[in-house]
Design an enzyme around this catalytic site. Structure first.
Site, PDB file in Angstrom:
ATOM      1  N   SER A  51      14.341 -97.523 -60.760  1.00  0.00           N
ATOM      2  CA  SER A  51      14.926 -96.397 -60.030  1.00  0.00           C
ATOM      3  C   SER A  51      16.448 -96.462 -59.918  1.00  0.00           C
ATOM      4  O   SER A  51      17.133 -96.467 -60.925  1.00  0.00           O
ATOM      5  CB  SER A  51      14.275 -96.316 -58.660  1.00  0.00           C
ATOM      6  N   HIS A  52      16.956 -96.579 -58.699  1.00  0.00           N
ATOM      7  CA  HIS A  52      18.407 -96.521 -58.489  1.00  0.00           C
ATOM      8  C   HIS A  52      19.066 -97.874 -58.720  1.00  0.00           C
ATOM      9  O   HIS A  52      20.282 -97.985 -58.614  1.00  0.00           O
ATOM     10  CB  HIS A  52      18.693 -96.066 -57.065  1.00  0.00           C
ATOM     11  N   ASP A  58      19.349 -90.026 -59.654  1.00  0.00           N
ATOM     12  CA  ASP A  58      19.327 -91.480 -59.839  1.00  0.00           C
ATOM     13  C   ASP A  58      18.718 -91.886 -61.178  1.00  0.00           C
ATOM     14  O   ASP A  58      18.407 -91.045 -62.018  1.00  0.00           O
ATOM     15  CB  ASP A  58      18.608 -92.162 -58.670  1.00  0.00           C
ATOM     16  N   ASP A  92      15.827 -92.839 -62.303  1.00  0.00           N
ATOM     17  CA  ASP A  92      14.564 -92.272 -62.769  1.00  0.00           C
ATOM     18  C   ASP A  92      14.370 -90.817 -62.373  1.00  0.00           C
ATOM     19  O   ASP A  92      13.280 -90.265 -62.545  1.00  0.00           O
ATOM     20  CB  ASP A  92      13.389 -93.123 -62.281  1.00  0.00           C
ATOM     21  N   ASP A 132      14.274 -89.172 -59.464  1.00  0.00           N
ATOM     22  CA  ASP A 132      13.565 -88.676 -58.288  1.00  0.00           C
ATOM     23  C   ASP A 132      14.478 -88.472 -57.076  1.00  0.00           C
ATOM     24  O   ASP A 132      14.093 -87.834 -56.110  1.00  0.00           O
ATOM     25  CB  ASP A 132      12.344 -89.556 -57.935  1.00  0.00           C
ATOM     26  N   ARG A 133      15.703 -89.011 -57.126  1.00  0.00           N
ATOM     27  CA  ARG A 133      16.624 -88.805 -56.005  1.00  0.00           C
ATOM     28  C   ARG A 133      17.633 -87.708 -56.321  1.00  0.00           C
ATOM     29  O   ARG A 133      17.912 -87.440 -57.486  1.00  0.00           O
ATOM     30  CB  ARG A 133      17.410 -90.085 -55.718  1.00  0.00           C
ATOM     31  N   LYS A 180       9.044 -87.811 -55.189  1.00  0.00           N
ATOM     32  CA  LYS A 180      10.245 -87.059 -54.889  1.00  0.00           C
ATOM     33  C   LYS A 180      10.835 -86.573 -56.208  1.00  0.00           C
ATOM     34  O   LYS A 180      10.553 -87.134 -57.262  1.00  0.00           O
ATOM     35  CB  LYS A 180      11.226 -87.882 -54.073  1.00  0.00           C
TER      36      LYS A 180
HETATM   37  C1  VG1 Z   1      14.374 -97.393 -50.838  1.00  0.00           C
HETATM   38  C2  VG1 Z   1      14.527 -96.223 -49.897  1.00  0.00           C
HETATM   39  C3  VG1 Z   1      13.209 -95.491 -49.758  1.00  0.00           C
HETATM   40  C4  VG1 Z   1      12.712 -95.062 -51.150  1.00  0.00           C
HETATM   41  C5  VG1 Z   1      12.641 -96.280 -52.058  1.00  0.00           C
HETATM   42  C6  VG1 Z   1      12.270 -95.919 -53.472  1.00  0.00           C
HETATM   43  O1  VG1 Z   1      13.451 -98.312 -50.298  1.00  0.00           O
HETATM   44  O2  VG1 Z   1      14.998 -96.636 -48.638  1.00  0.00           O
HETATM   45  O3  VG1 Z   1      13.369 -94.379 -48.914  1.00  0.00           O
HETATM   46  O4  VG1 Z   1      11.451 -94.468 -51.051  1.00  0.00           O
HETATM   47  O5  VG1 Z   1      13.904 -96.931 -52.097  1.00  0.00           O
HETATM   48  O6  VG1 Z   1      13.164 -94.987 -54.014  1.00  0.00           O
HETATM   49  P1  VG1 Z   1      13.907 -99.652 -49.517  1.00  0.00           P
HETATM   50  O7  VG1 Z   1      12.631-100.374 -49.203  1.00  0.00           O
HETATM   51  O8  VG1 Z   1      14.840-100.368 -50.406  1.00  0.00           O
HETATM   52  O9  VG1 Z   1      14.613 -99.170 -48.285  1.00  0.00           O
HETATM   53  V1  VG1 Z   1      13.544 -95.074 -55.664  1.00  0.00           V
HETATM   54  O10 VG1 Z   1      14.358 -93.641 -56.067  1.00  0.00           O
HETATM   55  O11 VG1 Z   1      14.368 -96.517 -55.701  1.00  0.00           O
HETATM   56  O12 VG1 Z   1      12.007 -95.220 -56.357  1.00  0.00           O
HETATM   57 CO    CO Z   2      14.391 -93.254 -58.006  1.00  0.00          CO
END
Ligand code: VG1
Ligand code: CO
Length: 543
Positions: A113-114, A277, A279, A281-282, A376
């Protein structure tokens, strides 16, 4: 071609976090690491035999080779068919859509992801269920359990297949369908939004910048915004996905998307800006000289979604993660619809969406989505904003000002303290948890504590209980502090401190959030003893 059975042994630490298993890329590339986890996924869902899966990833380093391994393992485990995005690339929402569209048995998404990508950065794998959503906790726990007892995995010794060529082929008895990564997703977007109205807005001179951050949404945004909606060529920047995201940190927030922020707050800023981001989704949404916090974005989308054809019938309910501000709750109350508060992570929205109880969902971490998929969806949020802008014919700044005037403003910020020693972070949380019961009635920074707890969630649909989802300290004036440790990091611990303070208006609606929140921030530091435990006085990232 033969399905080989390879002897292996459990590898410690293969426990999925907030969103799948994320590790440093060299760890994932280590002997048997990916294979063990993938076999554990198949075993935990009752085997792969006869099943159809979707496979795709965000295109980061190792995505291509991991895809070949997963395909060969699916074949050797007897899967009937895998639908895979061209070059093994799918945005997370596009993967969710393909899982649902093709009524498959789920899908494997390769993404961290990010988190940054590259040979020394991060990689990740997660499994999504037949509803298109991330596996719930019971399933990820079963996968983890399986990793602790695994003795063998199955993999075909077939040659790699050409994932660049769209079409159907066979891999050791399993059908592989390589599909265009964008087409089905773009078609879904056309069913939800008034593309004609948005096209007319662009034709009349509306300008936009979409920063794809060298990540997966580049081709999606280029096709939808530039090709189908007529936005000027060059609207999408950093639109070519790169295995290391061009060295960028593909996290759409003001810190990491600073190029976009500079442009939106500079001379000749476009009317509208957005970023997504790794992938896809953000999303971050920015108007000219106007930053929209994710919590506020969710609230504005909830208040205006009926302006888009896909939501013209109104919303069943709005769901937000617990640390997300209560701005969306105020809209839900005004609309007379249900509101829900879930733990952090999209997997907790799935049941509410499946049951038709929530239509829109959102998280403070730049995630918004709806019942069109079970993830998302960054580009979806951007398109809903564009549809609203096209109908209301106002600037983002005007829309925000009207929203705050009507509902009041939930000043909000998240402070992240990254790469803390895990032991110290754990000790801080443990000590704070131990003091929660005694906090009620105490006064700090002139605010009285109304209560404090460790958030526990009982899923209203299946009754499953999730404990220890974040410490909440609630004040009588409606202010709130939330503290939790990240479940997506790959190095040490990250402390997230979520800060909120409500101002009803009509005065005081246009302060700088950090100033409006100053007493709440000081209270958080002193209550949690952040400095004593972690040695940190300032966060690394403020959103
Ligand atoms: C983070 C965010 C959470 C989100 C998750 C996955 O998790 O706070 O809101 O759902 O990333 O997003 P954490 O446990 O690091 O707070 V993504 O776009 O990284 O799949
Ligand atoms: Co993501």
């Amino acid at each position: 071609m033969t399905a080989l059975t390879i002897t292996t042994a459990p590898i410690a630490g293969q426990k999925p976090g907030t969103s799948g298993l994320r590790k440093k890329t060299p760890v994932f590339m280590g002997a048997h690491y990916l294979e063990n986890f993938v076999q554990s996924i198949f075993d935990a869902i009752g085997g792969a035999a006869g099943k159809t899966f979707v496979l795709g990833g965000d295109g980061r380093y190792f995505n291509d080779r991991a895809a070949q391994t997963i395909l060969k393992m699916a074949a050797a485990n007897g899967a009937a068919r895998v639908i895979i995005g061209q070059n093994a690339v799918l945005s997370t929402p596009a993967a969710s859509h393909l899982i649902r569209l093709n009524k498959t048995d789920g899908g494997i998404i390769m993404s961290a992801s990010h988190n940054p990508g590259g040979p020394e950065e991060d990689f990740g794998v997660k499994f999504n269920m037949p509803n298109g959503g991330p596996a719930p906790e019971a399933v990820t726990e079963a996968m983890y359990q399986r990793t602790t007892e695994l003795t063998e995995y199955r993999i075909s010794d077939a040659a790699d297949i050409d994932l660049g060529a769209i079409g159907d082929t066979m891999l050791d008895g399993m059908a592989v369908s390589v599909v265009d990564s964008v087409t089905d997703y773009a078609a879904l977007m056309e069913t939800l939004f008034d593309f004609n109205a948005i096209r007319a807005m662009f034709a009349s001179g509306f300008t936009m910048r979409f920063d794809a951050m060298c990540a997966v949404t580049g081709p999606y945004a280029t096709e939808i915004l530039e090709n189908r909606l007529g936005a000027a060529k060059g609207t999408v920047t950093h639109g070519t996905p790169l295995p290391d995201f061009g060295g960028m940190h593909p996290d759409p927030n003001p810190t990491w998307a600073h190029e976009l922020m500079d442009e939106m707050f500079g001379a000749n800023a476009p009317d509208f800006g957005a970023a997504s981001d790794g992938d896809g989704d953000r999303n971050m949404v920015v108007g000219r000289n106007t930053y929209v916090s994710p919590s506020d974005s969710l609230a504005v989308l909830a208040a205006n979604a009926h302006l888009a054809p896909g939501y013209a019938r109104g919303l069943a309910g709005v769901a937000r993660s617990m640390p997300t501000s209560a701005a969306a709750d105020r809209v839900a109350d005004a609309l007379g619809i249900d509101k829900f508060e879930t733990p952090t992570g999209w997997k907790f929205f799935g049941n509410l969406l499946d049951a038709g109880k929530a239509t829109l969902c959102g998280e403070e971490s730049f995630g918004t989505g709806s019942d069109h998929v079970r993830e998302k969806d960054g580009l979806w949020a951007v398109l809903l904003w564009l549809n609203i802008l096209a109908v209301r014919q106002q600037s983002v700044a005007e829309i925000m000002a009207e929203h705050f005037a009507k509902f009041g403003r939930n000043y909000y910020s998240r402070h992240d303290f990254e790469a803390i020693e895990t032991d110290r972070a754990d000790a801080m949380m443990a000590e704070l948890r131990g003091r929660l019961a005694g906090l009620k009635g105490q006064k700090i920074e002139g605010m009285e504590i109304a209560g404090a707890d460790d958030f526990a969630y009982t899923d209203p649909i299946d009754g499953s209980v999730s404990l220890k989802q974040g410490v909440r300290i609630l004040f009588i004036d409606g202010s709130r502090i939330v503290l939790r440790l990240s479940g997506t990091g790959t190095e040490g611990a990250t402390l997230r401190v979520y800060l909120e303070r409500y101002t009803p208006g009509p005065d005081g609606l246009d302060h700088d959030p950090q100033e409006a929140l100053a007493p709440v921030i000081r209270a958080a530091h002193s209550l949690a003893k952040i400095m004593e435990h972690t040695g940190r006085t300032e966060p690394n990232v403020i959103t």
